[in-house]
Design a protein around this motif. Sequence first.
Motif, PDB file in Angstrom:
ATOM      1  N   ALA A 221       0.824  -1.216   0.000  1.00 50.93           N
ATOM      2  CA  ALA A 221       0.000   0.000   0.000  1.00 50.93           C
ATOM      3  C   ALA A 221       0.852   1.257   0.000  1.00 50.93           C
ATOM      4  O   ALA A 221       0.422   2.312  -0.481  1.00 50.93           O
ATOM      5  CB  ALA A 221      -0.937  -0.002   1.200  1.00 50.93           C
ATOM      6  N   GLU A 222       2.065   1.157   0.541  1.00 53.58           N
ATOM      7  CA  GLU A 222       2.997   2.288   0.558  1.00 53.58           C
ATOM      8  C   GLU A 222       4.164   2.055  -0.393  1.00 53.58           C
ATOM      9  O   GLU A 222       5.209   2.683  -0.280  1.00 53.58           O
ATOM     10  CB  GLU A 222       3.500   2.527   1.974  1.00 53.58           C
ATOM     11  CG  GLU A 222       2.405   2.990   2.919  1.00 53.58           C
ATOM     12  CD  GLU A 222       1.770   4.309   2.474  1.00 53.58           C
ATOM     13  OE1 GLU A 222       2.504   5.166   1.927  1.00 53.58           O
ATOM     14  OE2 GLU A 222       0.543   4.478   2.662  1.00 53.58           O
ATOM     15  N   TYR A 223       3.993   1.118  -1.332  1.00 54.42           N
ATOM     16  CA  TYR A 223       4.943   0.884  -2.415  1.00 54.42           C
ATOM     17  C   TYR A 223       6.281   0.336  -1.931  1.00 54.42           C
ATOM     18  O   TYR A 223       7.316   0.556  -2.556  1.00 54.42           O
ATOM     19  CB  TYR A 223       5.133   2.168  -3.245  1.00 54.42           C
ATOM     20  CG  TYR A 223       3.811   2.804  -3.573  1.00 54.42           C
ATOM     21  CD1 TYR A 223       2.945   2.192  -4.470  1.00 54.42           C
ATOM     22  CD2 TYR A 223       3.394   3.973  -2.938  1.00 54.42           C
ATOM     23  CE1 TYR A 223       1.700   2.740  -4.748  1.00 54.42           C
ATOM     24  CE2 TYR A 223       2.150   4.533  -3.200  1.00 54.42           C
ATOM     25  CZ  TYR A 223       1.311   3.905  -4.102  1.00 54.42           C
ATOM     26  OH  TYR A 223       0.072   4.447  -4.365  1.00 54.42           O
ATOM     27  N   ASP A 224       6.235  -0.390  -0.822  1.00 57.07           N
ATOM     28  CA  ASP A 224       7.408  -1.091  -0.333  1.00 57.07           C
ATOM     29  C   ASP A 224       7.276  -2.549  -0.755  1.00 57.07           C
ATOM     30  O   ASP A 224       6.482  -3.306  -0.173  1.00 57.07           O
ATOM     31  CB  ASP A 224       7.521  -0.976   1.190  1.00 57.07           C
ATOM     32  CG  ASP A 224       8.776  -1.651   1.744  1.00 57.07           C
ATOM     33  OD1 ASP A 224       9.467  -2.358   0.972  1.00 57.07           O
ATOM     34  OD2 ASP A 224       9.058  -1.469   2.934  1.00 57.07           O
ATOM     35  N   TYR A 225       8.028  -2.934  -1.779  1.00 54.11           N
ATOM     36  CA  TYR A 225       7.891  -4.267  -2.359  1.00 54.11           C
ATOM     37  C   TYR A 225       9.010  -5.204  -1.932  1.00 54.11           C
ATOM     38  O   TYR A 225       9.277  -6.195  -2.603  1.00 54.11           O
ATOM     39  CB  TYR A 225       7.812  -4.160  -3.881  1.00 54.11           C
ATOM     40  CG  TYR A 225       6.596  -3.376  -4.341  1.00 54.11           C
ATOM     41  CD1 TYR A 225       5.324  -3.938  -4.285  1.00 54.11           C
ATOM     42  CD2 TYR A 225       6.711  -2.069  -4.800  1.00 54.11           C
ATOM     43  CE1 TYR A 225       4.198  -3.224  -4.683  1.00 54.11           C
ATOM     44  CE2 TYR A 225       5.600  -1.338  -5.205  1.00 54.11           C
ATOM     45  CZ  TYR A 225       4.343  -1.926  -5.139  1.00 54.11           C
ATOM     46  OH  TYR A 225       3.236  -1.215  -5.530  1.00 54.11           O
ATOM     47  N   HIS A 226       9.657  -4.899  -0.811  1.00 57.24           N
ATOM     48  CA  HIS A 226      10.544  -5.889  -0.220  1.00 57.24           C
ATOM     49  C   HIS A 226       9.710  -7.086   0.234  1.00 57.24           C
ATOM     50  O   HIS A 226       8.533  -6.935   0.574  1.00 57.24           O
ATOM     51  CB  HIS A 226      11.289  -5.298   0.980  1.00 57.24           C
ATOM     52  CG  HIS A 226      12.311  -4.276   0.611  1.00 57.24           C
ATOM     53  ND1 HIS A 226      12.021  -2.928   0.533  1.00 57.24           N
ATOM     54  CD2 HIS A 226      13.627  -4.401   0.294  1.00 57.24           C
ATOM     55  CE1 HIS A 226      13.111  -2.267   0.189  1.00 57.24           C
ATOM     56  NE2 HIS A 226      14.096  -3.139   0.036  1.00 57.24           N
ATOM     57  N   PRO A 227      10.284  -8.272   0.290  1.00 59.89           N
ATOM     58  CA  PRO A 227       9.527  -9.430   0.761  1.00 59.89           C
ATOM     59  C   PRO A 227       9.041  -9.235   2.193  1.00 59.89           C
ATOM     60  O   PRO A 227       9.797  -8.775   3.059  1.00 59.89           O
ATOM     61  CB  PRO A 227      10.532 -10.579   0.674  1.00 59.89           C
ATOM     62  CG  PRO A 227      11.551 -10.123  -0.317  1.00 59.89           C
ATOM     63  CD  PRO A 227      11.649  -8.640  -0.154  1.00 59.89           C
ATOM     64  N   ALA A 228       7.775  -9.582   2.427  1.00 59.52           N
ATOM     65  CA  ALA A 228       7.228  -9.477   3.774  1.00 59.52           C
ATOM     66  C   ALA A 228       7.793 -10.559   4.671  1.00 59.52           C
ATOM     67  O   ALA A 228       8.019 -10.344   5.857  1.00 59.52           O
ATOM     68  CB  ALA A 228       5.704  -9.580   3.726  1.00 59.52           C
ATOM     69  N   ASP A 229       8.043 -11.714   4.088  1.00 61.82           N
ATOM     70  CA  ASP A 229       8.455 -12.861   4.876  1.00 61.82           C
ATOM     71  C   ASP A 229       9.126 -13.834   3.929  1.00 61.82           C
ATOM     72  O   ASP A 229       8.615 -14.099   2.833  1.00 61.82           O
ATOM     73  CB  ASP A 229       7.240 -13.517   5.537  1.00 61.82           C
ATOM     74  CG  ASP A 229       7.631 -14.530   6.595  1.00 61.82           C
ATOM     75  OD1 ASP A 229       8.468 -15.396   6.298  1.00 61.82           O
ATOM     76  OD2 ASP A 229       7.093 -14.438   7.716  1.00 61.82           O
ATOM     77  N   ALA A 230      10.227 -14.367   4.331  1.00 59.37           N
ATOM     78  CA  ALA A 230      10.943 -15.322   3.482  1.00 59.37           C
ATOM     79  C   ALA A 230      10.108 -16.553   3.194  1.00 59.37           C
ATOM     80  O   ALA A 230      10.377 -17.288   2.246  1.00 59.37           O
ATOM     81  CB  ALA A 230      12.259 -15.725   4.136  1.00 59.37           C
ATOM     82  N   ARG A 231       9.050 -16.771   3.987  1.00 56.91           N
ATOM     83  CA  ARG A 231       8.215 -17.969   3.790  1.00 56.91           C
ATOM     84  C   ARG A 231       7.035 -17.685   2.876  1.00 56.91           C
ATOM     85  O   ARG A 231       6.193 -18.540   2.664  1.00 56.91           O
ATOM     86  CB  ARG A 231       7.701 -18.445   5.145  1.00 56.91           C
ATOM     87  CG  ARG A 231       8.808 -18.916   6.090  1.00 56.91           C
ATOM     88  CD  ARG A 231       8.265 -19.100   7.498  1.00 56.91           C
ATOM     89  NE  ARG A 231       7.814 -17.806   8.051  1.00 56.91           N
ATOM     90  CZ  ARG A 231       7.237 -17.691   9.241  1.00 56.91           C
ATOM     91  NH1 ARG A 231       7.043 -18.753   9.987  1.00 56.91           N
ATOM     92  NH2 ARG A 231       6.867 -16.499   9.683  1.00 56.91           N
TER      93      ARG A 231
END
Length: 301
Positions: A286-296
């Motif tokens: 939603a804030e354009y942060d497309y880093h992975p949320a969780d390695a799983r």
Amino acid sequence: RAARDGDVVEVDAGEYRGDVAVFSQRRLTLRAVGGRVRLVADGQAAEDKAIWVLRGGEFEVQGFDFEGCRVGARNGAGIRFERGRLVARDCGFFANEMGLLTSNDPEAELVVERCEFAHNLRPDGHNHQLYAGTIRTLIARGCWLHHGTVGHLLKSRAASSLVLNNRLTDERGGRSSYELEFPNGGVAVVVGNLIQQSPGTDNPIVVSFGAEGYRPGPQALMLVHNTLVDERGGDSRFLRVAPGAEVELRAVNNLLCGEAQALEAAGPGEYRHNPRVARSAFADAAEYDYHPADARAVPAD
């Protein structure tokens, strides 16, 4: 006017208004020292083209922000690059009619590294943040192109285009047409980029290849290790490859998010390991942060 071929011109940090220039040296390095140099057009344009016109030769430019160029032809640019080779590093192009604009010299080479392009807008809306004409080579590496309006974030007619590790994102309020376009094909290597299409775009295609007809020469598109995000939905497509030429197409290891048609809709090619994921796979989409949320995180399908 004082600089000779091979000189290094250092410009003290600060704001310079209406200070436009044409450079015709064969070799020149221009760099900011002590911080950013902000060049504000303030109603001026060199040759009714740009804040800086680089006539020809080999140029390196570092640490400058180019802002607010307007001209009668409605394509006032931060830099108009005409011939030779230009390397632009750590520069910004903001609120011009066009960000950086090249000529159509078939021998010219343009390299942009760690540059930012945003809010460049012509009165009729047909603006591009970065536009490369029919030059020999474009290399865009580590740049951020965002908040276009109707025009494209990056448009390249170069015979060879290397688009590497950039962020091309509409973001809030942005409504670019294509995020990335190669209108005449060529050889395009697109690796490691984040490419995001907003809900407000007028064009459903994220990456386009060959839409304005192919020029003679090899035609190839390598789309590898990119994250492609579609927020428009409906009839959106992650990729369109126009008919009319035999194109070597490889789409491998791309991460897809959104309802756009799968990459395979582009036609014949090599497609491998292009999973689709939910927005929840990212840290804060939603804030354009497309880093992975969780390695799983696992694919949505």
